[in-house]
Write a protein that holds these residues in place. Structure first.
Motif, short mmCIF file in Angstrom:
data_model
loop_
_atom_site.label_atom_id
_atom_site.label_comp_id
_atom_site.label_asym_id
_atom_site.label_seq_id
_atom_site.Cartn_x
_atom_site.Cartn_y
_atom_site.Cartn_z
N UNK A 274 0.96 -1.03 0.24
CA UNK A 274 0.18 -0.02 0.23
C UNK A 274 0.52 1.14 -0.10
N UNK A 275 2.01 1.10 0.49
CA UNK A 275 2.94 2.50 0.73
C UNK A 275 4.24 2.29 0.04
N UNK A 276 4.96 1.72 0.54
CA UNK A 276 6.50 1.02 0.00
C UNK A 276 6.94 -0.52 -0.11
N UNK A 277 6.78 -1.12 -0.35
CA UNK A 277 7.52 -2.26 -0.62
C UNK A 277 8.27 -2.95 0.91
N UNK A 278 9.59 -1.61 1.15
CA UNK A 278 10.27 -1.57 2.61
C UNK A 278 9.10 -1.71 3.70
N UNK A 279 8.27 -1.16 3.45
CA UNK A 279 6.88 -0.62 4.70
C UNK A 279 6.63 -2.79 4.91
N UNK A 280 5.72 -2.77 3.52
CA UNK A 280 5.31 -4.12 3.36
C UNK A 280 5.97 -5.32 3.98
N UNK A 281 7.62 -5.03 3.41
CA UNK A 281 8.16 -6.37 4.29
C UNK A 281 8.24 -6.33 5.26
N UNK A 282 8.92 -5.55 6.31
CA UNK A 282 8.81 -4.81 7.75
C UNK A 282 7.81 -5.00 8.26
N UNK A 283 6.77 -5.13 8.22
CA UNK A 283 5.57 -5.62 9.20
C UNK A 283 5.10 -7.08 8.95
N UNK A 284 5.73 -7.51 7.84
CA UNK A 284 5.34 -9.23 7.82
C UNK A 284 6.69 -9.28 8.66
N UNK A 285 7.54 -8.90 8.65
CA UNK A 285 9.00 -9.93 9.32
C UNK A 285 9.08 -8.67 10.92
N UNK A 286 8.03 -8.11 11.32
CA UNK A 286 8.13 -7.44 12.59
C UNK A 286 9.50 -5.94 12.86
N UNK A 287 10.24 -5.66 12.33
CA UNK A 287 10.77 -4.63 12.63
C UNK A 287 10.62 -3.55 11.53
N UNK A 288 11.97 -2.93 11.57
CA UNK A 288 11.71 -1.29 11.68
C UNK A 288 11.45 -1.43 9.68
N UNK A 289 10.95 -0.45 8.61
CA UNK A 289 11.39 -0.11 7.55
C UNK A 289 12.56 -0.06 6.79
N UNK A 290 13.41 0.67 7.81
CA UNK A 290 14.85 1.24 7.71
C UNK A 290 15.75 -0.31 8.07
N UNK A 291 14.81 -1.48 8.25
CA UNK A 291 16.09 -2.77 8.21
C UNK A 291 15.72 -3.08 7.16
N UNK A 292 15.18 -3.26 6.59
CA UNK A 292 15.05 -3.58 5.51
C UNK A 292 15.54 -3.12 3.64
N UNK A 293 16.35 -4.12 2.97
CA UNK A 293 17.02 -3.67 1.77
C UNK A 293 16.28 -4.15 0.85
N UNK A 294 15.31 -3.47 -0.24
CA UNK A 294 15.02 -4.38 -1.13
C UNK A 294 15.80 -4.82 -2.94
N UNK A 295 15.71 -5.63 -2.80
CA UNK A 295 16.68 -5.72 -4.25
C UNK A 295 16.29 -5.66 -5.80
N UNK A 296 17.08 -5.44 -6.57
CA UNK A 296 16.27 -5.89 -8.00
C UNK A 296 15.99 -7.51 -8.10
N UNK A 297 13.70 -7.48 -8.57
CA UNK A 297 14.20 -9.01 -8.31
C UNK A 297 14.01 -9.21 -10.16
#
Length: 168
Positions: A143-166
């Motif tokens: 809904x927002x950023x990919x980092x935010x969506x992944x962070x909610x899933x893992x229970x971490x802050x969005x700044x803790x996620x690094x999105x890579x080219x898929x």
């Protein structure tokens, strides 16, 4: 709260969930209930009952699930709940008799359709360096950023996620 249905796509999923089984995000919906356990048992009923047995909002949610040509909710399948306040998702799996809360997110995420299981979400390749150095892939509702969506899933802050080219 927001409920997500996960289908276990492991070959032997009917024997129950195992940590190495891929869990595929297949359906989600907003729920008005504030009690997670009540909502999860409602969901078990919705995704197994005949539509003629349901009415109102229950029938609408169950019909939307079936319109995606999804199989019934079964042993080894799971749910996650994201609270309204934006906190981390919590996860449960069915052992055929009970819903068992998991200590954290499903370790292996499914990516591909299987008979009766249609993927939901956008594919994201990512790292969670605060957890480990694994390159992961999963399907996320963004809904927002990919980092935010992944962070909610893992229970971490969005700044803790690094999105890579898929993969292309």
């Amino acid at each position: 709260m927001h409920v997500t249905v996960w289908h276990n796509t492991g070959r032997d999923h009917f024997f129950g969930f195992q940590p190495d089984h891929p869990m595929l995000r297949v359906f989600s919906y907003p729920a008005a209930s504030s009690d997670a356990e009540t909502e999860l048992w409602r969901a078990v009923a919705l995704f197994n009952a005949d539509l003629d047995m349901l009415d109102g909002a229950d029938r609408d949610v169950a019909a939307a699930y079936r319109s995606r040509r999804l199989r019934s909710f079964s042993t080894g399948d799971g749910f996650s709940i994201r609270p309204q306040d934006g906190g981390a998702e919590s996860f449960w799996v069915s052992d055929g008799f009970d819903l068992l809360r998991q200590a954290g997110p499903f370790p292996v995420l499914g990516l591909d359709a299987e008979h009766g299981s249609q993927p939901l979400g956008s594919r994201v390749t990512y790292l969670v360096p605060t957890l480990d150095d694994l390159i992961r892939e999963g399907l996320f509702e963004i809904a927002g950023t990919a980092e935010a969506a992944v962070a909610v899933h893992h229970g971490v802050a969005a700044d803790d996620i690094v999105v890579l080219p898929g993969p292309r």
